[in-house]
Design a protein around this motif. Structure first.
Motif, PDB file in Angstrom:
ATOM      1  N   LEU A  76      34.167  33.564  35.438  1.00 31.45           N
ATOM      2  CA  LEU A  76      35.705  33.968  35.765  1.00 31.45           C
ATOM      3  C   LEU A  76      36.492  33.145  35.225  1.00 31.45           C
ATOM      4  CD1 LEU A  76      35.379  34.343  39.740  1.00 31.45           C
ATOM      5  CD2 LEU A  76      34.844  36.209  37.958  1.00 31.45           C
ATOM      6  N   LEU A  77      37.695  33.654  34.484  1.00 36.97           N
ATOM      7  CA  LEU A  77      38.729  32.810  33.805  1.00 36.97           C
ATOM      8  C   LEU A  77      39.588  32.372  34.989  1.00 36.97           C
ATOM      9  CD1 LEU A  77      39.593  35.254  30.910  1.00 36.97           C
ATOM     10  CD2 LEU A  77      38.231  33.565  30.694  1.00 36.97           C
ATOM     11  N   MET A  78      39.771  30.983  34.636  1.00 34.90           N
ATOM     12  CA  MET A  78      40.592  30.377  35.755  1.00 34.90           C
ATOM     13  C   MET A  78      42.082  30.885  35.891  1.00 34.90           C
ATOM     14  SD  MET A  78      39.766  26.290  35.730  1.00 34.90           S
ATOM     15  CE  MET A  78      38.056  25.900  35.565  1.00 34.90           C
ATOM     16  N   LYS A  79      42.534  31.372  34.659  1.00 36.12           N
ATOM     17  CA  LYS A  79      43.980  31.872  34.588  1.00 36.12           C
ATOM     18  C   LYS A  79      44.192  33.197  35.465  1.00 36.12           C
ATOM     19  CE  LYS A  79      43.467  34.951  30.479  1.00 36.12           C
ATOM     20  NZ  LYS A  79      44.030  35.243  29.098  1.00 36.12           N
ATOM     21  N   ASN A  80      43.001  33.705  35.823  1.00 36.04           N
ATOM     22  CA  ASN A  80      43.217  34.753  36.907  1.00 36.04           C
ATOM     23  C   ASN A  80      42.903  34.372  38.099  1.00 36.04           C
ATOM     24  OD1 ASN A  80      43.422  36.597  34.701  1.00 36.04           O
ATOM     25  ND2 ASN A  80      41.095  37.003  34.378  1.00 36.04           N
ATOM     26  N   LEU A  81      42.894  33.399  38.479  1.00 32.45           N
ATOM     27  CA  LEU A  81      42.525  32.666  39.706  1.00 32.45           C
ATOM     28  C   LEU A  81      43.749  31.817  40.057  1.00 32.45           C
ATOM     29  CD1 LEU A  81      38.966  31.725  39.536  1.00 32.45           C
ATOM     30  CD2 LEU A  81      39.843  33.755  40.339  1.00 32.45           C
ATOM     31  N   ILE A  82      43.985  31.510  41.318  1.00 33.24           N
ATOM     32  CA  ILE A  82      44.960  30.619  41.939  1.00 33.24           C
ATOM     33  C   ILE A  82      44.684  29.484  42.072  1.00 33.24           C
ATOM     34  CG2 ILE A  82      46.524  30.571  43.972  1.00 33.24           C
ATOM     35  CD1 ILE A  82      45.823  33.161  44.734  1.00 33.24           C
ATOM     36  N   PRO A  83      45.303  28.464  41.340  1.00 30.63           N
ATOM     37  CA  PRO A  83      45.167  26.958  41.214  1.00 30.63           C
ATOM     38  C   PRO A  83      44.817  26.329  42.556  1.00 30.63           C
ATOM     39  CG  PRO A  83      46.799  27.564  39.709  1.00 30.63           C
ATOM     40  CD  PRO A  83      46.420  28.604  40.547  1.00 30.63           C
ATOM     41  N   SER A  84      44.176  25.489  42.664  1.00 26.83           N
ATOM     42  CA  SER A  84      43.988  24.731  43.980  1.00 26.83           C
ATOM     43  C   SER A  84      43.936  25.353  45.204  1.00 26.83           C
ATOM     44  CB  SER A  84      45.358  23.748  44.196  1.00 26.83           C
ATOM     45  OG  SER A  84      45.656  22.903  43.224  1.00 26.83           O
ATOM     46  N   SER A  85      43.106  26.449  45.179  1.00 24.15           N
ATOM     47  CA  SER A  85      42.538  27.412  46.084  1.00 24.15           C
ATOM     48  C   SER A  85      41.157  27.442  46.279  1.00 24.15           C
ATOM     49  CB  SER A  85      43.134  28.786  45.835  1.00 24.15           C
ATOM     50  OG  SER A  85      44.295  28.968  45.793  1.00 24.15           O
ATOM     51  N   GLU A  86      40.854  27.757  47.784  1.00 32.62           N
ATOM     52  CA  GLU A  86      39.296  27.974  48.129  1.00 32.62           C
ATOM     53  C   GLU A  86      39.179  29.168  47.865  1.00 32.62           C
ATOM     54  OE1 GLU A  86      36.159  26.718  51.197  1.00 32.62           O
ATOM     55  OE2 GLU A  86      38.225  26.646  51.937  1.00 32.62           O
ATOM     56  N   TYR A  87      38.051  29.647  47.001  1.00 33.17           N
ATOM     57  CA  TYR A  87      37.546  31.047  46.971  1.00 33.17           C
ATOM     58  C   TYR A  87      36.202  30.908  47.608  1.00 33.17           C
ATOM     59  CZ  TYR A  87      40.967  32.758  43.730  1.00 33.17           C
ATOM     60  OH  TYR A  87      42.072  33.276  43.121  1.00 33.17           O
ATOM     61  N   MET A  88      35.942  32.115  48.000  1.00 28.94           N
ATOM     62  CA  MET A  88      34.703  32.707  48.677  1.00 28.94           C
ATOM     63  C   MET A  88      33.964  33.734  47.845  1.00 28.94           C
ATOM     64  SD  MET A  88      35.340  32.923  52.885  1.00 28.94           S
ATOM     65  CE  MET A  88      36.636  34.269  52.596  1.00 28.94           C
ATOM     66  N   ILE A  89      32.695  33.514  47.560  1.00 26.98           N
ATOM     67  CA  ILE A  89      31.912  34.381  46.609  1.00 26.98           C
ATOM     68  C   ILE A  89      30.487  34.834  47.230  1.00 26.98           C
ATOM     69  CG2 ILE A  89      30.704  32.558  45.379  1.00 26.98           C
ATOM     70  CD1 ILE A  89      31.624  34.500  42.863  1.00 26.98           C
ATOM     71  N   ARG A  90      30.247  36.093  46.831  1.00 27.17           N
ATOM     72  CA  ARG A  90      29.008  36.614  47.147  1.00 27.17           C
ATOM     73  C   ARG A  90      28.394  37.634  46.217  1.00 27.17           C
ATOM     74  NH1 ARG A  90      31.384  40.437  52.124  1.00 27.17           N
ATOM     75  NH2 ARG A  90      32.411  41.939  50.723  1.00 27.17           N
ATOM     76  N   VAL A  91      27.150  37.988  46.360  1.00 23.27           N
ATOM     77  CA  VAL A  91      26.666  38.876  45.216  1.00 23.27           C
ATOM     78  C   VAL A  91      25.625  39.685  46.022  1.00 23.27           C
ATOM     79  CG1 VAL A  91      25.245  39.165  43.125  1.00 23.27           C
ATOM     80  CG2 VAL A  91      26.759  36.870  43.678  1.00 23.27           C
ATOM     81  N   ARG A  92      25.606  41.051  45.416  1.00 23.63           N
ATOM     82  CA  ARG A  92      24.341  41.922  46.022  1.00 23.63           C
ATOM     83  C   ARG A  92      23.995  42.901  44.916  1.00 23.63           C
ATOM     84  NH1 ARG A  92      27.558  46.841  49.254  1.00 23.63           N
ATOM     85  NH2 ARG A  92      29.052  47.306  47.604  1.00 23.63           N
ATOM     86  N   SER A  93      22.679  43.308  44.972  1.00 27.65           N
ATOM     87  CA  SER A  93      21.929  44.041  43.760  1.00 27.65           C
ATOM     88  C   SER A  93      21.853  45.507  44.315  1.00 27.65           C
ATOM     89  CB  SER A  93      20.744  43.461  43.519  1.00 27.65           C
ATOM     90  OG  SER A  93      20.956  42.092  43.284  1.00 27.65           O
ATOM     91  N   ILE A  94      21.798  46.380  43.091  1.00 27.90           N
ATOM     92  CA  ILE A  94      21.421  47.918  43.422  1.00 27.90           C
ATOM     93  C   ILE A  94      20.485  48.093  42.082  1.00 27.90           C
ATOM     94  CG2 ILE A  94      23.562  48.644  42.198  1.00 27.90           C
ATOM     95  CD1 ILE A  94      23.218  51.088  44.283  1.00 27.90           C
ATOM     96  N   PRO A  95      19.549  48.906  42.271  1.00 30.63           N
ATOM     97  CA  PRO A  95      18.719  49.512  41.205  1.00 30.63           C
ATOM     98  C   PRO A  95      19.863  50.291  40.149  1.00 30.63           C
ATOM     99  CG  PRO A  95      17.597  50.006  42.914  1.00 30.63           C
ATOM    100  CD  PRO A  95      18.975  49.586  43.457  1.00 30.63           C
ATOM    101  N   ASP A  96      19.576  50.370  38.922  1.00 30.41           N
ATOM    102  CA  ASP A  96      20.503  50.945  37.992  1.00 30.41           C
ATOM    103  C   ASP A  96      20.418  52.422  37.830  1.00 30.41           C
ATOM    104  OD1 ASP A  96      18.159  51.472  36.534  1.00 30.41           O
ATOM    105  OD2 ASP A  96      18.528  50.271  34.714  1.00 30.41           O
ATOM    106  N   GLN A  97      19.706  52.965  38.813  1.00 32.22           N
ATOM    107  CA  GLN A  97      19.526  54.301  39.087  1.00 32.22           C
ATOM    108  C   GLN A  97      18.913  55.113  37.832  1.00 32.22           C
ATOM    109  OE1 GLN A  97      20.465  55.199  42.159  1.00 32.22           O
ATOM    110  NE2 GLN A  97      21.026  53.158  42.502  1.00 32.22           N
ATOM    111  N   GLY A  98      18.038  54.436  37.175  1.00 33.48           N
ATOM    112  CA  GLY A  98      17.375  55.023  36.116  1.00 33.48           C
ATOM    113  C   GLY A  98      16.138  55.344  36.534  1.00 33.48           C
ATOM    114  N   TYR A  99      15.053  54.400  36.124  1.00 36.07           N
ATOM    115  CA  TYR A  99      13.831  54.881  36.562  1.00 36.07           C
ATOM    116  C   TYR A  99      13.625  54.686  37.938  1.00 36.07           C
ATOM    117  CZ  TYR A  99       8.460  54.476  37.435  1.00 36.07           C
ATOM    118  OH  TYR A  99       7.171  54.766  37.773  1.00 36.07           O
TER     119      TYR A  99
END
Length: 135
Positions: A76-99
């Motif tokens: 993530l580019l810092m210029k797109n984030l708020i300086p001196s701020s706390e961020y929360m982040i999470r991730v999830r996955s999904i099959p690409d719907q091919g095979y």
């Protein structure tokens, strides 16, 4: 095409396990935040290589921003984030719907990180860097 055997169809319709070991690196010089995670061991190697991941992050405001990626890291580019701020982040996955077809995994654990103070201001495409010199 259609599956001829119901059992084979069900093997190809999956809900992946959620990503694990979510980590955050603040790359101050590059002015980026690097996010990395691991994919848990999967029954099918082919599925491991055919997952899409959704990275979701937010600061104190309650709106989550989402980015879809194919690898197991994103910056993530810092210029797109708020300086001196706390961020929360999470991730999830999904099959690409091919095979493999399927649905989103559960969200990973939520990890927080602090953005650095803004030492940079972008203006008219040029960098202005404030440097304190003490004599």
């Amino acid at each position: 095409g259609e599956c001829e055997f119901a059992e084979l169809c069900s093997l190809r319709t999956v809900k992946p396990e959620c990503p694990i070991r979510l980590g955050v690196n603040v790359l101050t010089r590059a002015r980026e935040i690097e996010l990395q995670w691991d994919i848990p061991p999967l029954r099918f190697t082919l599925l491991r290589n055919n997952l899409l991941h959704q990275v979701s992050y937010c600061s104190s405001k309650p709106t989550w921003e989402n980015i879809n990626v194919t690898g197991s890291s994103v910056r993530l580019l810092m210029k797109n984030l708020i300086p001196s701020s706390e961020y929360m982040i999470r991730v999830r996955s999904i099959p690409d719907q091919g095979y493999f077809k399927g649905i989103w995994s559960d969200w990973s654990e939520t990890v927080s990180f602090q953005t650095p103070k803004s030492a940079y201001r972008l203006s008219a495409g040029k960098d202005f860097i404030h440097i304190d010199i003490t004599y």
